[in-house]
Design a protein around this motif. Structure first.
Motif, PDB file in Angstrom:
ATOM      1  N   GLY A  48      -2.964  -4.380   3.666  1.00  0.00           N
ATOM      2  CA  GLY A  48      -3.590  -3.541   4.680  1.00  0.00           C
ATOM      3  C   GLY A  48      -3.243  -2.082   4.447  1.00  0.00           C
ATOM      4  O   GLY A  48      -2.814  -1.694   3.358  1.00  0.00           O
ATOM      5  N   THR A  49      -3.426  -1.277   5.476  1.00  0.00           N
ATOM      6  CA  THR A  49      -3.202   0.161   5.392  1.00  0.00           C
ATOM      7  C   THR A  49      -1.991   0.555   6.232  1.00  0.00           C
ATOM      8  O   THR A  49      -1.868   0.135   7.377  1.00  0.00           O
ATOM      9  CB  THR A  49      -4.436   0.931   5.888  1.00  0.00           C
ATOM     10  N   VAL A  50      -1.122   1.360   5.636  1.00  0.00           N
ATOM     11  CA  VAL A  50       0.049   1.875   6.343  1.00  0.00           C
ATOM     12  C   VAL A  50      -0.140   3.374   6.547  1.00  0.00           C
ATOM     13  O   VAL A  50      -0.382   4.113   5.583  1.00  0.00           O
ATOM     14  CB  VAL A  50       1.343   1.612   5.545  1.00  0.00           C
ATOM     15  N   ARG A 120       0.876  12.245   8.110  1.00  0.00           N
ATOM     16  CA  ARG A 120       1.858  12.553   7.084  1.00  0.00           C
ATOM     17  C   ARG A 120       1.585  11.787   5.791  1.00  0.00           C
ATOM     18  O   ARG A 120       1.725  12.327   4.709  1.00  0.00           O
ATOM     19  CB  ARG A 120       3.261  12.183   7.605  1.00  0.00           C
ATOM     20  N   ARG A 121       1.204  10.529   5.925  1.00  0.00           N
ATOM     21  CA  ARG A 121       1.017   9.705   4.726  1.00  0.00           C
ATOM     22  C   ARG A 121       0.143   8.512   5.055  1.00  0.00           C
ATOM     23  O   ARG A 121       0.189   7.983   6.157  1.00  0.00           O
ATOM     24  CB  ARG A 121       2.368   9.214   4.210  1.00  0.00           C
ATOM     25  N   THR A 122      -0.677   8.114   4.105  1.00  0.00           N
ATOM     26  CA  THR A 122      -1.443   6.883   4.232  1.00  0.00           C
ATOM     27  C   THR A 122      -1.365   6.138   2.910  1.00  0.00           C
ATOM     28  O   THR A 122      -1.421   6.749   1.836  1.00  0.00           O
ATOM     29  CB  THR A 122      -2.914   7.162   4.612  1.00  0.00           C
ATOM     30  N   GLU A 123      -1.212   4.830   2.998  1.00  0.00           N
ATOM     31  CA  GLU A 123      -1.012   4.031   1.793  1.00  0.00           C
ATOM     32  C   GLU A 123      -1.631   2.657   1.986  1.00  0.00           C
ATOM     33  O   GLU A 123      -1.558   2.075   3.070  1.00  0.00           O
ATOM     34  CB  GLU A 123       0.490   3.882   1.514  1.00  0.00           C
ATOM     35  N   PHE A 124      -2.249   2.163   0.936  1.00  0.00           N
ATOM     36  CA  PHE A 124      -2.850   0.831   0.974  1.00  0.00           C
ATOM     37  C   PHE A 124      -1.893  -0.164   0.336  1.00  0.00           C
ATOM     38  O   PHE A 124      -1.424   0.038  -0.790  1.00  0.00           O
ATOM     39  CB  PHE A 124      -4.190   0.807   0.236  1.00  0.00           C
TER      40      PHE A 124
END
Length: 316
Positions: A48-50, A120-124
């Motif tokens: 998912g996405t964080v 601040r940050r997005t990560e898959f």
């Protein structure tokens, strides 16, 4: 330390068959729900996405959850990290939308509620990472169970190792059965709680097994059933003190810890309750049915005299 002392042994083993029949039924139901419904795995396992966002003031997590839930995310994880102004949001995979689209929608919803929020940050997190975490979690669970079996074998005897192992697996499967039946989210925190329950349950079993061994040495005229009943009865006060204090702490996390600790505390609550039950009515009863006896735990030594004289030995 004892709050009270029971003068007359309670015949626990007299009802062992009925109580273990209940355990077997509960265990089979848990297995049935695990097979038919399966576990509702969290983002850590499924991918998912964080997102990490920052607020100018301490963030109100309930409002953040509400804003994200309004977008159709029912299984979103929202928690603080670092400071009270920093928030981590874990979003499950949504069909037809990319990770960038998901994070943009969520950010717009959060800004509508508070214009000062910043991304601040997005990560898959891909499914492959989730599969690795699931595999590592299963390995950790297997190593803990193997370690418990080896420890009990050296500390006591193989019959106790088998009894303790079955009791521990009983606790683990029932916890997983609850999560499968209610479709509660199974996360890494819940896995940590399951591992903690394993250690907690085996500790209770060791206390009872130790008292059984001590009773075999002290009361030579007692039968195996009487020894087990006496051992369990003599540890009741300790059991109540230990588990009541632990359960009070876990319940405080369950009731006041918020959504972040909810399922972690739920797993511990179920595990502690069934851990007490399994140590008394499952582990001890299975050891009894396996034919544990005084000679298994009390070694025979020779007194001074003729080593070939069979009458010169004594049990100590």
């Amino acid at each position: 330390m004892e709050f009270f002392r029971i003068r007359r042994d309670i015949p626990f083993m007299k009802h062992a068959l009925i109580l273990n029949a209940i355990s077997v039924i509960t265990f089979l139901l848990a297995v049935f729900f695990l097979v038919t419904r399966g576990l509702h795995l969290s983002v850590e396992f499924t991918g998912g996405t964080v997102m990490e966002v920052a607020y100018e003031q301490p963030a109100e997590l309930e409002k953040v959850r509400g804003a994200v839930a309004a977008l159709g995310y029912s299984d979103v994880q929202v928690q603080n990290f670092g400071t009270s102004r920093d928030v981590m949001i874990r979003l499950p995979v949504k069909k037809g939308e990319t990770s960038a689209q998901q994070s943009e929608q969520v950010l717009q919803a959060l800004k509508a509620a508070d214009a000062g929020v910043q991304l601040r940050r997005t990560e898959f997190v891909g499914p492959q990472v989730g599969e690795e975490l699931a595999a590592d979690g299963l390995k950790a669970l297997a190593f803990v169970i193997i370690g418990i079996a080896i420890y009990l074998s050296f500390r006591f005897e193989w019959k106790y190792a088998v009894a303790g192992l079955i009791a521990n697996l009983h606790d683990v499967v029932i916890i997983l059965g609850f999560f499968a039946f209610f479709q509660w989210e199974f996360s890494l925190a819940v896995l940590a709680a399951v591992l903690a329950v394993l250690g907690y349950s085996v500790n209770e079993s060791v206390v009872i097994f130790d008292r059984i061994r001590e009773s075999f040495r002290r009361y030579r005229k007692m039968s195996t059933v009487q020894v087990i009943d006496h051992a369990i009865t003599s540890t009741i006060s300790r059991t109540i003190i230990t588990h009541a204090s632990t359960q009070a702490m876990v319940l405080s996390m369950l009731l006041f810890g918020g959504a972040t600790l909810h399922y972690f505390a739920m797993a511990l609550t179920i595990g502690i309750l069934f851990g007490i039950y399994s140590s008394v009515f499952v582990a001890a009863a299975i050891a009894m049915w396996l034919g544990v006896k005084r000679e298994d735990l009390v070694k025979t030594v020779r007194k001074e005299g003729d080593p070939n004289d069979p009458n010169s030995g004594a049990v100590v």
